[in-house]
Design a protein around this motif. Structure first.
Motif, PDB file in Angstrom:
ATOM      1  N   ASP A 532     -10.344  17.705  -7.869  1.00 38.57           N
ATOM      2  CA  ASP A 532     -11.802  17.826  -7.926  1.00 38.57           C
ATOM      3  C   ASP A 532     -12.432  17.233  -6.661  1.00 38.57           C
ATOM      4  OD1 ASP A 532     -11.633  19.043 -10.447  1.00 38.57           O
ATOM      5  OD2 ASP A 532     -11.537  17.090 -11.436  1.00 38.57           O
ATOM      6  N   ALA A 533     -13.353  16.286  -6.827  1.00 36.15           N
ATOM      7  CA  ALA A 533     -14.053  15.715  -5.669  1.00 36.15           C
ATOM      8  C   ALA A 533     -13.429  14.396  -5.231  1.00 36.15           C
ATOM      9  CB  ALA A 533     -15.520  15.527  -5.994  1.00 36.15           C
ATOM     10  N   GLU A 534     -12.149  14.251  -5.429  1.00 33.07           N
ATOM     11  CA  GLU A 534     -11.445  13.008  -5.107  1.00 33.07           C
ATOM     12  C   GLU A 534     -11.611  12.647  -3.637  1.00 33.07           C
ATOM     13  OE1 GLU A 534      -7.097  11.226  -6.277  1.00 33.07           O
ATOM     14  OE2 GLU A 534      -7.186  13.272  -5.486  1.00 33.07           O
ATOM     15  N   ALA A 535     -12.017  11.416  -3.391  1.00 32.41           N
ATOM     16  CA  ALA A 535     -12.176  10.940  -2.028  1.00 32.41           C
ATOM     17  C   ALA A 535     -10.818  10.686  -1.386  1.00 32.41           C
ATOM     18  CB  ALA A 535     -13.002   9.658  -2.007  1.00 32.41           C
ATOM     19  N   PHE A 536     -10.792  10.699  -0.061  1.00 33.27           N
ATOM     20  CA  PHE A 536      -9.543  10.482   0.666  1.00 33.27           C
ATOM     21  C   PHE A 536      -8.914   9.152   0.285  1.00 33.27           C
ATOM     22  CE2 PHE A 536      -7.111   8.923   4.304  1.00 33.27           C
ATOM     23  CZ  PHE A 536      -6.298  10.008   4.588  1.00 33.27           C
ATOM     24  N   ALA A 537      -9.735   8.092   0.198  1.00 31.49           N
ATOM     25  CA  ALA A 537      -9.200   6.767  -0.130  1.00 31.49           C
ATOM     26  C   ALA A 537      -8.563   6.749  -1.509  1.00 31.49           C
ATOM     27  CB  ALA A 537     -10.299   5.715  -0.049  1.00 31.49           C
ATOM     28  N   GLU A 538      -9.128   7.479  -2.441  1.00 32.52           N
ATOM     29  CA  GLU A 538      -8.547   7.556  -3.790  1.00 32.52           C
ATOM     30  C   GLU A 538      -7.220   8.300  -3.763  1.00 32.52           C
ATOM     31  OE1 GLU A 538     -12.489   7.681  -6.609  1.00 32.52           O
ATOM     32  OE2 GLU A 538     -12.002   9.471  -5.460  1.00 32.52           O
ATOM     33  N   TRP A 539      -7.163   9.369  -3.001  1.00 30.83           N
ATOM     34  CA  TRP A 539      -5.910  10.131  -2.878  1.00 30.83           C
ATOM     35  C   TRP A 539      -4.818   9.276  -2.249  1.00 30.83           C
ATOM     36  CZ3 TRP A 539      -3.632  11.766   1.860  1.00 30.83           C
ATOM     37  CH2 TRP A 539      -2.486  12.542   1.702  1.00 30.83           C
ATOM     38  N   VAL A 540      -5.180   8.503  -1.225  1.00 28.07           N
ATOM     39  CA  VAL A 540      -4.191   7.664  -0.543  1.00 28.07           C
ATOM     40  C   VAL A 540      -3.517   6.712  -1.525  1.00 28.07           C
ATOM     41  CG1 VAL A 540      -3.965   5.727   1.073  1.00 28.07           C
ATOM     42  CG2 VAL A 540      -5.150   7.802   1.779  1.00 28.07           C
ATOM     43  N   LEU A 541      -4.285   6.145  -2.435  1.00 28.24           N
ATOM     44  CA  LEU A 541      -3.731   5.153  -3.359  1.00 28.24           C
ATOM     45  C   LEU A 541      -2.686   5.747  -4.298  1.00 28.24           C
ATOM     46  CD1 LEU A 541      -6.898   3.055  -4.263  1.00 28.24           C
ATOM     47  CD2 LEU A 541      -5.019   2.427  -2.736  1.00 28.24           C
ATOM     48  N   ARG A 542      -2.773   7.037  -4.588  1.00 23.12           N
ATOM     49  CA  ARG A 542      -1.826   7.635  -5.536  1.00 23.12           C
ATOM     50  C   ARG A 542      -0.811   8.570  -4.878  1.00 23.12           C
ATOM     51  NH1 ARG A 542      -2.442  12.873  -6.444  1.00 23.12           N
ATOM     52  NH2 ARG A 542      -4.419  13.918  -5.993  1.00 23.12           N
ATOM     53  N   ALA A 543      -0.995   8.873  -3.590  1.00 25.54           N
ATOM     54  CA  ALA A 543      -0.107   9.831  -2.919  1.00 25.54           C
ATOM     55  C   ALA A 543       1.300   9.276  -2.770  1.00 25.54           C
ATOM     56  CB  ALA A 543      -0.675  10.183  -1.543  1.00 25.54           C
ATOM     57  N   ASP A 544       2.281  10.166  -2.755  1.00 23.90           N
ATOM     58  CA  ASP A 544       3.649   9.777  -2.459  1.00 23.90           C
ATOM     59  C   ASP A 544       3.714   9.235  -1.034  1.00 23.90           C
ATOM     60  OD1 ASP A 544       4.496  10.611  -4.932  1.00 23.90           O
ATOM     61  OD2 ASP A 544       5.133  12.593  -4.226  1.00 23.90           O
ATOM     62  N   GLU A 545       4.548   8.237  -0.847  1.00 25.34           N
ATOM     63  CA  GLU A 545       4.631   7.613   0.475  1.00 25.34           C
ATOM     64  C   GLU A 545       4.983   8.622   1.557  1.00 25.34           C
ATOM     65  OE1 GLU A 545       7.320   4.197   2.638  1.00 25.34           O
ATOM     66  OE2 GLU A 545       6.515   3.786   0.625  1.00 25.34           O
ATOM     67  N   GLU A 546       5.856   9.543   1.250  1.00 19.05           N
ATOM     68  CA  GLU A 546       6.268  10.518   2.264  1.00 19.05           C
ATOM     69  C   GLU A 546       5.105  11.403   2.701  1.00 19.05           C
ATOM     70  OE1 GLU A 546       9.021  10.845   4.135  1.00 19.05           O
ATOM     71  OE2 GLU A 546       9.358   8.874   3.224  1.00 19.05           O
ATOM     72  N   ASP A 547       4.142  11.634   1.807  1.00 16.55           N
ATOM     73  CA  ASP A 547       2.995  12.461   2.170  1.00 16.55           C
ATOM     74  C   ASP A 547       2.037  11.731   3.103  1.00 16.55           C
ATOM     75  OD1 ASP A 547       3.767  14.710   0.758  1.00 16.55           O
ATOM     76  OD2 ASP A 547       2.797  14.035  -1.091  1.00 16.55           O
ATOM     77  N   LEU A 548       2.218  10.434   3.250  1.00 17.60           N
ATOM     78  CA  LEU A 548       1.344   9.645   4.123  1.00 17.60           C
ATOM     79  C   LEU A 548       1.970   9.394   5.480  1.00 17.60           C
ATOM     80  CD1 LEU A 548       0.042   7.040   1.503  1.00 17.60           C
ATOM     81  CD2 LEU A 548      -1.017   9.196   2.208  1.00 17.60           C
ATOM     82  N   ARG A 549       3.134   9.916   5.697  1.00 17.81           N
ATOM     83  CA  ARG A 549       3.826   9.676   6.970  1.00 17.81           C
ATOM     84  C   ARG A 549       3.788  10.923   7.850  1.00 17.81           C
ATOM     85  NH1 ARG A 549       6.414   4.943   7.330  1.00 17.81           N
ATOM     86  NH2 ARG A 549       6.745   3.743   5.426  1.00 17.81           N
TER      87      ARG A 549
END
Length: 549
Positions: A532-549
């Motif tokens: 939905d309208a999830e903010a980037f910071a909210e997504w970062v907190l739940r994203a898989d670590e590999e998706d943040l690299r």
């Protein structure tokens, strides 16, 4: 608090506890002579005899009390920043910060800044995230004339740097929009009463202030902040926050749980800065900010000392007001309470010039009343534009690189001075960030939700890296056995509703040359995975670590 050294208790240099003897070189030169006194030497000696005549304690110390800071000698790469001695890093030119408390300028003031830039600073000018304008390439010989030019229109460089009360952040739309309290007069009272006062010109470290009714300043990153709040029985006033600051040991300010009446802000501010002056730690420079005292004392003791020792009265309790959704940046065209409009525009990472500022003054006079406002996000506002003139004003601003409808990338990216001029920097920031914006606008033009990118040239967080969606801290990194400019990455930081320093991933670093690929990859994953309208910071907190690299 004390530290045991070789069997003896050594104090923290707190004046209120009787520790008056200087415990480091900075405290010694401040005791030897107040930084405010260096102006006379500039006017009477240094401006006539040149750079070589400047006493070292003035050169790397007291000149900051007048907004002057030696800039980096050209051609010194980032790997040598922490290796060379100060005199080896110094250029014979200065950075100059001009105070713009509350960010309000009239046409004469803006033209004076433009004149100083073009005459004395090689047409350089950066709008900073402290609502200042910062110039470069300033010669000591020209400083007295610069002061005369600025002071003739009511501007100054007094205490723009140094262990002093720095420029006061204020809402850039104060007086323009409906708000119970216009902070313009409050900020003017503080600057008139206290800036340049020797009683507060020798603090343990710098002291940063914000005062705003709206959540449009980064209040949680300041030593003291007054944020608009309504008391259930006393009416509109301010919620008091203390102890914010970033750098290498970041801390968000803490609520003191009190309500401050508009006519008492000055008195309470003086009490808070008095505590800092008297109880602040002066032994170690890296523990001298107010945030360390607040952390050690806690808010209850801090409030008690403030009320009993400095105010002589109790402040009304205030329950926590609703947390703002976000910090407002005012970009775009917005209504004023008088029926006119203000236009918020985004220069690329704050980089402008004297020439641009002169043209901006022309536009502000042609379509408004000649007034311009700076923001704590390296942006500019042109107020008092009639509705019929808005399209022409927007086009004229775009013609000089100031955009009222920027891409999300251009709107939310900030950068500090970087290695181009700063002696502390390790990597380039301004050009790197500008190139990144251009590339991301091409690669991910569909970004419809803000992702803030703050680029810093060193660990000191002048660009507020820890509170960005993507914070980039410059450092030298090793890639394929070679040392190259790069960044340590902080993800998911924020203020207001998303207050915090985000998620830390061990070893998350990226070379400057690969920055566009990394941010593109991150943005595409966010757009694909958000709910939905999830903010980037909210997504970062739940994203898989590999998706943040």
């Amino acid at each position: 608090m004390s530290t045991v050294i070789r069997g003896k208790a050594k104090g923290q240099g707190q004046w209120a506890l009787g520790h008056r003897e200087p415990l480091n070189a900075n405290e010694q030169f401040k005791k030897d002579d107040d930084g405010l006194n260096v102006r006379a030497r500039v006017e009477n000696i240094y401006a006539h005899k040149g750079f070589a005549s400047i006493d070292p304690s003035d050169l790397r110390g007291r000149l900051r009390w007048w907004g002057l800071y030696t800039q980096r000698r050209q051609g010194i790469d980032g790997g040598r920043t922490a290796v060379l001695e100060p005199h080896e890093l110094d250029d014979e030119h200065f950075m100059l910060r001009i105070r713009m408390d509350g960010g309000q300028l009239d046409a004469a003031q803006l033209r004076a800044v433009a004149e100083v830039s073009t005459r004395f600073a090689r047409d350089t000018a950066d709008v900073t995230d402290r609502q200042n304008v910062q110039l470069h390439w300033v010669r000591i010989e020209d400083v007295p004339e610069i002061w005369r030019t600025l002071e003739a229109v009511g501007l100054s460089t007094t205490e723009a740097c140094g262990d002093t009360p720095r420029v006061i952040l204020g809402s850039p739309v104060s007086g323009l929009v409906d708000e119970p309290v216009d902070v313009t007069a409050i900020i003017a009272e503080l600057t008139d009463r206290y800036i340049g006062d020797p009683a507060y010109s020798n603090l343990p470290r710098k002291f940063k202030t914000s005062i705003s009714w709206l959540p449009d300043v980064p209040y949680e990153t300041n030593d003291v902040a007054f944020l608009g709040a309504v008391h259930p029985s006393l009416g509109p006033g301010f919620d008091l926050w203390v102890g914010g600051g970033l750098s290498t040991n970041p801390a968000l300010a803490k609520r003191l749980g009190v309500w401050v009446a508009p006519d008492e802000v000055s008195t309470v501010w003086e009490g808070v800065i008095g505590i800092f002056r008297d109880y602040g730690y002066r032994r170690l420079r890296n523990r001298a900010r107010l945030k360390f005292l607040v952390n050690d004392w806690g808010v209850e003791r801090f409030r008690q000392v403030l009320e009993k020792e400095y105010l002589g009265a109790s402040l009304p309790d205030l329950a926590a007001p609703p947390v703002p959704d976000a910090i407002i940046d005012h970009i775009g065209v917005h209504p004023q309470r008088d029926g006119r409009r203000y236009i918020g525009v985004a220069p690329t990472v704050g980089r402008v010039s004297g020439t641009i500022l002169a043209k901006l003054a022309d536009i502000a006079q042609r379509y408004g009343t000649g007034h311009v406002r700076t923001t704590p996000n390296q942006k500019l506002l042109v107020p008092n534009v009639r509705d019929a003139d808005v399209p022409a004003a927007v086009d004229a601003l775009a013609d000089i690189g100031l955009y009222a409808s920027p891409s999300q990338w251009r709107r939310t990216t900030m950068a500090c001075t970087g290695i181009e001029y700063c002696k502390l920097a390790i990597v380039d920031t301004k050009d790197t960030a500008a190139a990144l914006i251009t590339e991301l606008e091409r690669r991910v033009p569909t970004l419809d939700s803000p992702i803030s990118i703050h680029v810093n040239g060193c660990p000191n967080a002048c660009a507020r890296t820890q509170t960005a969606d993507i914070g980039l801290k410059g450092q030298i990194i090793t890639v394929a056995g070679k040392q190259v400019p790069g960044f340590q990455v902080h993800l998911g930081g924020g203020l207001a509703l998303h207050a915090g320093f985000g998620r830390k991933l061990r070893g998350l670093k990226v070379a400057a040359s690969e920055l566009d690929d990394y941010v593109e990859r991150l943005a595409i994953r966010y757009l694909a995975q958000r709910v939905d309208a999830e903010a980037f910071a909210e997504w970062v907190l739940r994203a898989d670590e590999e998706d943040l690299r």
